[in-house]
Motif scaffolding. Structure first.
Motif, short mmCIF file in Angstrom:
data_model
loop_
_atom_site.label_atom_id
_atom_site.label_comp_id
_atom_site.label_asym_id
_atom_site.label_seq_id
_atom_site.Cartn_x
_atom_site.Cartn_y
_atom_site.Cartn_z
N ARG A 186 0.83 -1.21 0.00
CA ARG A 186 0.00 0.00 0.00
C ARG A 186 0.86 1.25 0.00
NH1 ARG A 186 -5.44 -0.30 1.00
NH2 ARG A 186 -6.26 -2.27 1.76
N ARG A 187 1.96 1.22 0.77
CA ARG A 187 2.82 2.41 0.81
C ARG A 187 3.45 2.69 -0.55
NH1 ARG A 187 6.86 1.80 5.54
NH2 ARG A 187 7.54 3.88 4.89
N VAL A 188 3.82 1.62 -1.24
CA VAL A 188 4.40 1.80 -2.58
C VAL A 188 3.34 2.36 -3.53
CG1 VAL A 188 5.51 0.68 -4.55
CG2 VAL A 188 6.03 -0.09 -2.22
N ILE A 189 2.16 1.76 -3.50
CA ILE A 189 1.10 2.20 -4.42
C ILE A 189 0.77 3.67 -4.15
CG2 ILE A 189 -1.30 1.83 -5.13
CD1 ILE A 189 -0.91 -1.14 -4.13
N GLU A 190 0.70 4.02 -2.86
CA GLU A 190 0.32 5.40 -2.51
C GLU A 190 1.39 6.41 -2.90
OE1 GLU A 190 -1.00 5.06 1.58
OE2 GLU A 190 -2.61 3.70 0.95
N ALA A 191 2.64 5.94 -2.97
CA ALA A 191 3.72 6.87 -3.35
C ALA A 191 3.90 6.98 -4.86
CB ALA A 191 5.03 6.40 -2.71
N ALA A 192 3.29 6.04 -5.61
CA ALA A 192 3.57 5.96 -7.05
C ALA A 192 2.83 7.04 -7.83
CB ALA A 192 3.17 4.58 -7.57
N PRO A 193 3.55 7.75 -8.70
CA PRO A 193 2.89 8.75 -9.54
C PRO A 193 2.18 8.13 -10.75
CG PRO A 193 5.22 8.71 -10.05
CD PRO A 193 5.01 7.73 -8.93
N GLY A 194 2.62 6.94 -11.16
CA GLY A 194 2.07 6.31 -12.37
C GLY A 194 1.35 5.01 -12.06
N LEU A 195 1.42 4.09 -12.99
CA LEU A 195 0.76 2.79 -12.82
C LEU A 195 1.54 1.90 -11.86
CD1 LEU A 195 -0.32 1.37 -16.31
CD2 LEU A 195 -1.76 1.57 -14.29
N VAL A 196 0.82 1.06 -11.12
CA VAL A 196 1.45 -0.01 -10.34
C VAL A 196 0.78 -1.32 -10.76
CG1 VAL A 196 1.91 -0.95 -8.05
CG2 VAL A 196 1.88 1.53 -8.40
N VAL A 197 1.61 -2.33 -11.04
CA VAL A 197 1.09 -3.64 -11.44
C VAL A 197 1.54 -4.67 -10.42
CG1 VAL A 197 1.06 -5.41 -13.22
CG2 VAL A 197 1.21 -2.99 -13.87
N ILE A 198 0.59 -5.33 -9.78
CA ILE A 198 0.93 -6.47 -8.92
C ILE A 198 0.82 -7.72 -9.77
CG2 ILE A 198 0.35 -7.79 -6.85
CD1 ILE A 198 -0.61 -5.29 -5.53
N ASP A 199 1.93 -8.42 -9.92
CA ASP A 199 2.01 -9.60 -10.78
C ASP A 199 1.85 -10.84 -9.90
OD1 ASP A 199 2.77 -11.72 -12.36
OD2 ASP A 199 4.66 -10.84 -13.04
N GLU A 200 0.64 -11.42 -9.95
CA GLU A 200 0.35 -12.59 -9.12
C GLU A 200 0.48 -13.88 -9.93
OE1 GLU A 200 -2.47 -11.09 -5.54
OE2 GLU A 200 -3.55 -11.56 -7.37
N ALA A 201 1.64 -14.09 -10.54
CA ALA A 201 1.84 -15.28 -11.37
C ALA A 201 1.75 -16.56 -10.53
CB ALA A 201 3.19 -15.21 -12.07
N TYR A 202 2.08 -16.46 -9.24
CA TYR A 202 2.13 -17.65 -8.38
C TYR A 202 0.94 -17.75 -7.44
CZ TYR A 202 6.66 -17.89 -10.45
OH TYR A 202 7.65 -17.95 -11.40
#
Ligand code: PLP
Length: 367
Positions: A186-202
């Motif tokens: 959440r802290r990363v997403i909230e700090a991000a100015p652009g897109l954030v992608v969580i890659d749940e391959a596993y």
């Protein structure tokens, strides 16, 4: 008639040097080692095939597929099946890719441009860096700490300084197998100015599930794939999130990226998903057994894993020798030594069937 030799003449080599982009000629092609006759524990594949009766049913169904026709452009029925399977609300968008690798490429193509930055924690999934390079984007890898957790001060500073167009967070992370915890994400997403992608391959190998975070963040997308659950050969990835984002990304997708055989096979597989789920349960159990046996070996370190592989550290300077020894014993694993300073002396072991894992353990004991 004598045929002309096809090996490169000096002239051809000069031409290639002149016209191929320097970033491309300097790249090494993604290495896929020969695996014929070996027990394949290097690429996170599900080791199980389908039961015979299911293969028969599938073959019968495939006879009806119209190979003479183009695929349906939006694969609506397949998408409905995927939504139901993965619990994706109808008001979210869903974009399909030829594997999630293609989705990573589409995402970057959508935001690429001079000075645009792609960010991902390191060590991480190699395609994030490679595709960024293909597309002339700047890749900014941010090192994890020694326990492979997010180094939050470092990451937040990097986000502030680089203003990344897109940040990729693989959860569980490949090749470290761990999760970073929802508060950190959440802290990363909230700090991000652009897109954030969580890659749940596993996703099949962990109880963690971050799809719900879509409800809280408009600039978040979640990506999954059928590869690791047992359909790596099909090439089907899914990207989920706000339709407004996906409509833009969809514009750079080639019209028929999901072929008719993949579409039909994936629909069939979704109808029989409990078979795949039983297989992944077995892999999870085997992961725990393999981990406990590995603890008896003279390894420098074993990391806990939420995926279908286990990362281990050999005694100093031994990783390549262990890799070769395993290959001599007929077992193919992945050596990560040299790919990142934090992965010194590290091997990545994909969890196979019980018999395959026993062969791996026997080979490792020889080391
Ligand atoms: C294996 C892997 C993928 C690639 O999946 P495909 O759908 O087979 O292209 C994506 N992300 C991570 C983190 C992976 O480990």
């Amino acid at each position: 008639m004598t045929s002309k030799p096809v090996n490169a003449s000096d002239q051809l080599e000069r031409q290639i040097e002149r016209w191929v982009r320097p970033e491309i000629s300097q790249l090494k092609a993604y290495p896929v080692p020969p695996s014929a006759g070996l027990i394949k524990l290097d690429a996170m594949e599900n080791p199980y095939r389908w039961p015979e009766d299911l293969r028969q049913q599938w073959a019968t169904m495939m006879q009806e597929v119209a190979l003479n026709r183009y695929p349906s452009p939006q694969a609506e029925e397949l998408k409905a099946g995927l939504r139901a399977r993965f619990g994706l609300r109808n008001d979210y968008g869903l974009l399909l890719g030829n594997g999630s690798d293609e989705l990573i490429q589409l995402l970057m193509m959508t935001v690429s441009g001079p000075g645009r930055v792609v960010m991902a924690p390191q060590p991480g999934f190699v395609m994030f860096r490679m595709i960024a390079e293909f597309l002339h984007m700047d890749f900014c890898g941010v090192d994890l700490d020694e326990n492979f957790d997010l180094d939050m001060p470092r990451l937040l500073r990097a986000i502030e300084a680089e203003q990344p167009a897109i940040i990729f967070l693989a959860q569980p992370n490949n090749p470290t197998g761990n999760l970073w915890g929802v508060e950190q994400l959440r802290r990363v997403i909230e700090a991000a100015p652009g897109l954030v992608v969580i890659d749940e391959a596993y996703t099949a190998f962990t109880d963690a599930d971050y799809l719900h975070l879509l409800d809280d963040y408009e600039h978040l997308l979640v990506m999954r794939t059928l590869s690791k659950v047992g359909l790596a050969g099909l090439r089907l990835g899914m990207l989920m999130g706000r339709p407004a984002w996906l409509e833009q990304i969809d514009k750079v997708r080639l019209p028929y990226n999901i072929n008719v055989l993949t579409e039909a096979s994936a629909r069939f597989a979704l109808e029989h998903f409990p078979v795949l789920e039983a297989q992944t349960r077995q892999i999870r159990e085997e992961r725990e057994r393999l981990a406990s046996v590995l603890k008896e070996l003279p390894l420098a370190r074993i990391w806990p894993s939420e995926a279908n592989f286990i990362l281990v550290r050999t005694p100093e300077g031994q990783a390549r020798r262990w890799l070769d020894k395993c290959r001599e014993q007929g077992v193919l694993i992945k050596c990560l030594d040299g790919s990142h300073p934090l992965l010194q002396d590290c091997l990545r072991l994909t969890v196979g069937t019980r018999e395959e894992n026993d062969a791996l353990i026997a080979a490792l004991r020889q080391c």
